[in-house]
Design an enzyme around this catalytic site. Sequence first.
Site, PDB file in Angstrom:
ATOM      1  N   GLU A  27       0.791  -1.025  -0.002  1.00 13.68           N
ATOM      2  CA  GLU A  27      -0.017   0.078  -0.148  1.00 13.68           C
ATOM      3  C   GLU A  27       0.891   1.308   0.056  1.00 13.68           C
ATOM      4  O   GLU A  27       1.912   1.232   0.450  1.00 13.68           O
ATOM      5  CB  GLU A  27      -0.741   0.024   1.241  1.00 13.68           C
ATOM      6  CG  GLU A  27      -1.758  -1.171   1.216  1.00 13.68           C
ATOM      7  CD  GLU A  27      -3.114  -1.287   2.292  1.00 13.68           C
ATOM      8  OE1 GLU A  27      -3.793  -1.668   2.253  1.00 13.68           O
ATOM      9  OE2 GLU A  27      -2.403  -0.645   3.584  1.00 13.68           O
ATOM     10  N   CYS A  36       3.405   8.669   1.384  1.00 18.72           N
ATOM     11  CA  CYS A  36       3.873   7.517   2.372  1.00 18.72           C
ATOM     12  C   CYS A  36       4.286   6.207   1.401  1.00 18.72           C
ATOM     13  O   CYS A  36       3.333   5.481   1.001  1.00 18.72           O
ATOM     14  CB  CYS A  36       2.976   7.223   3.371  1.00 18.72           C
ATOM     15  SG  CYS A  36       3.700   5.907   4.543  1.00 18.72           S
ATOM     16  N   CYS A  62       6.866  -7.178   6.594  1.00 18.15           N
ATOM     17  CA  CYS A  62       8.057  -6.740   7.202  1.00 18.15           C
ATOM     18  C   CYS A  62       8.638  -7.676   7.994  1.00 18.15           C
ATOM     19  O   CYS A  62       7.805  -8.356   8.840  1.00 18.15           O
ATOM     20  CB  CYS A  62       7.455  -5.284   8.154  1.00 18.15           C
ATOM     21  SG  CYS A  62       8.975  -4.576   8.817  1.00 18.15           S
ATOM     22  N   CYS A  66       7.182  -5.914  15.191  1.00 18.56           N
ATOM     23  CA  CYS A  66       6.564  -4.956  16.215  1.00 18.56           C
ATOM     24  C   CYS A  66       4.933  -5.407  16.504  1.00 18.56           C
ATOM     25  O   CYS A  66       4.154  -5.365  15.708  1.00 18.56           O
ATOM     26  CB  CYS A  66       6.771  -3.518  15.756  1.00 18.56           C
ATOM     27  SG  CYS A  66       8.416  -3.247  15.214  1.00 18.56           S
ATOM     28  N   CYS A  83       2.291  -3.098  15.332  1.00 15.30           N
ATOM     29  CA  CYS A  83       1.893  -2.483  13.876  1.00 15.30           C
ATOM     30  C   CYS A  83       1.501  -3.727  12.917  1.00 15.30           C
ATOM     31  O   CYS A  83       2.008  -4.993  13.024  1.00 15.30           O
ATOM     32  CB  CYS A  83       3.516  -2.408  13.418  1.00 15.30           C
ATOM     33  SG  CYS A  83       3.565  -1.947  11.693  1.00 15.30           S
ATOM     34  N   CYS A 116      -0.597   5.225  10.069  1.00 19.15           N
ATOM     35  CA  CYS A 116       0.740   4.446  10.373  1.00 19.15           C
ATOM     36  C   CYS A 116       0.370   3.109  11.216  1.00 19.15           C
ATOM     37  O   CYS A 116      -0.720   3.266  11.953  1.00 19.15           O
ATOM     38  CB  CYS A 116       1.242   5.412  11.286  1.00 19.15           C
ATOM     39  SG  CYS A 116       2.407   6.654  10.485  1.00 19.15           S
TER      40      CYS A 116
HETATM   41  N1  SAH Z   1       9.826   0.181   9.653  1.00 17.50           N
HETATM   42  C1  SAH Z   1      10.051   1.381   9.737  1.00 17.50           C
HETATM   43  C2  SAH Z   1       8.906   2.246   8.886  1.00 17.50           C
HETATM   44  C3  SAH Z   1       7.537   1.952   8.724  1.00 17.50           C
HETATM   45  S1  SAH Z   1       6.345   2.209   9.974  1.00 17.50           S
HETATM   46  C4  SAH Z   1       9.836   2.198  11.190  1.00 17.50           C
HETATM   47  O1  SAH Z   1       9.397   1.268  12.028  1.00 17.50           O
HETATM   48  O2  SAH Z   1      10.348   3.408  11.288  1.00 17.50           O
HETATM   49  C5  SAH Z   1       6.448   3.847  10.174  1.00 17.50           C
HETATM   50  C6  SAH Z   1       6.222   4.541  11.599  1.00 17.50           C
HETATM   51  O3  SAH Z   1       4.959   4.178  12.007  1.00 17.50           O
HETATM   52  C7  SAH Z   1       7.012   3.870  12.636  1.00 17.50           C
HETATM   53  O4  SAH Z   1       7.359   4.771  13.461  1.00 17.50           O
HETATM   54  C8  SAH Z   1       6.106   2.852  13.394  1.00 17.50           C
HETATM   55  O5  SAH Z   1       6.405   2.549  14.573  1.00 17.50           O
HETATM   56  C9  SAH Z   1       4.806   3.607  13.176  1.00 17.50           C
HETATM   57  N2  SAH Z   1       3.735   2.832  13.810  1.00 17.50           N
HETATM   58  C10 SAH Z   1       3.564   1.424  13.434  1.00 17.50           C
HETATM   59  N3  SAH Z   1       2.283   0.869  13.849  1.00 17.50           N
HETATM   60  C11 SAH Z   1       2.054   1.978  14.390  1.00 17.50           C
HETATM   61  C12 SAH Z   1       0.488   2.417  14.910  1.00 17.50           C
HETATM   62  N4  SAH Z   1      -0.403   1.087  15.181  1.00 17.50           N
HETATM   63  N5  SAH Z   1       0.158   3.318  15.348  1.00 17.50           N
HETATM   64  C13 SAH Z   1       1.029   4.675  15.246  1.00 17.50           C
HETATM   65  N6  SAH Z   1       2.266   4.478  14.662  1.00 17.50           N
HETATM   66  C14 SAH Z   1       2.697   3.286  14.448  1.00 17.50           C
END
Ligand code: SAH
Length: 411
Positions: free
Chosen positions: A146, A159, A166, A170, A173, A403
């Site tokens: 996406e 974005c 991935c 985490c 996410c 995000c």
């Molecule tokens: N892998 C990279 C980029 C992708 S995620 C990274 O982790 O930085 C982009 C951002 O969105 C990251 O800061 C991530 O931690 C955040 N993110 C992921 N899941 C989220 C959620 N459920 N709510 C808010 N931010 C989130």
Amino acid sequence: MTSPNPSPEAPVRAPKAAADTSRPQVLPTAEGWEQARTVEGRPLLQFASPRVKQPPVHLADMSLAERAAKLKELGLPAFRAKQLSTHYFQHWTVDPERMSDLPKAGREELVAQMFPPLLTEVRRNRTDKGDTIKFLWRLFDGALVESVLMRYPGRITLCVSSQAGCGMNCPFCATGQAGLTRNMSTAEIVDQVVAANRAIAAGELGPKEHDEERVTNIVFMGMGEPLANYKRVMAALHRFVDSSPEGLGMSARNITVSTVGLVPAIRKLADEDLPVTFALSLHAPDDELRDELIPVNNRWKVDEALDAAYDYYRKTGRRVSIEYALIKDMNDHPWRADLLGKKLNQRGRGWVHVNPIPLNPTPGSIWTASDKSVEQEFIARLRATGVPCTLRDTRGKEIDGACGQLAAAES
Ligand code: SAH
């Protein structure tokens, strides 16, 4: 430092434990989430992309010199490379009908060879106001990714995704929970931007501010860990900043690379002559919590990641961003704001700013965003330490485009 005989006038500091117990401490494991582990018991992280078939080579995979060499191989003059590049990087077109500067004979074959279709649109969701569009793309092998396009006053941000899925796992996410399918190719990354420019040119992103509008800002905050796909992401960055028609001619400072904190790769990035904006997804200033929240913390600890971020600033002169998703009762405690401020200030002043963002709850998770008052206190505490701090918005929530919500589900 403690003094053996504190005088009665000495300022009394509240013991940390008192602050800690005043608020509950929820951990990721609290809702039954279990870290996937290797046989040795370490958190499972997928750094290497599974060895699967790669998409066909596309013009955007190559530098201008490589394109010219490729055309020469095909028995064509090198200047065709510039013409084809102009169509793609300036007019966002891969339609042979519109390439009247190329000889008719063999034009279609040439275009098919240089521009194999990489992204097939599955769906496009728009917010009511039309200022945010989420694109769902199918790649040549069926993998889904996406990208999210957002209009703001004076800028348009895309974005982008850098991997299908991935491997960083985490727990908060949606992408992280799905595992890694594969690295995206350079052209698959670049084509997201060209497709977005096409949509903007067609007037799909709400009312235009002017006629020459295009994507002005790119953030690697879609699916994937960009620094785990280093080589291809690097080449994509070159396509973004290379002057037109070799690339899109964008400014490096308007491109943000966001990472969970792959320390050696952060250091490598700092050594490239490409001053992009760097963002570190920290989300916790203490290893105890970050070990669970960002499993890669088991490899590179908070202080190592912050040192690498600080060195990025020192090398490039670019102010670093710290991403901090505020999760209720998990990482939003006032003492954590203080500790974060302390750790950042220990390294210097003016080198960093913090972007808290309310957590976007992922489907099936009981975690929620912090209460507004807690969020405000967190920001105030951090600011009080002298660290600049701006709350990020959660654009695209209603179309699952915010995000952490990018899960590429087809239904
Ligand atoms: N892998 C990279 C980029 C992708 S995620 C990274 O982790 O930085 C982009 C951002 O969105 C990251 O800061 C991530 O931690 C955040 N993110 C992921 N899941 C989220 C959620 N459920 N709510 C808010 N931010 C989130």
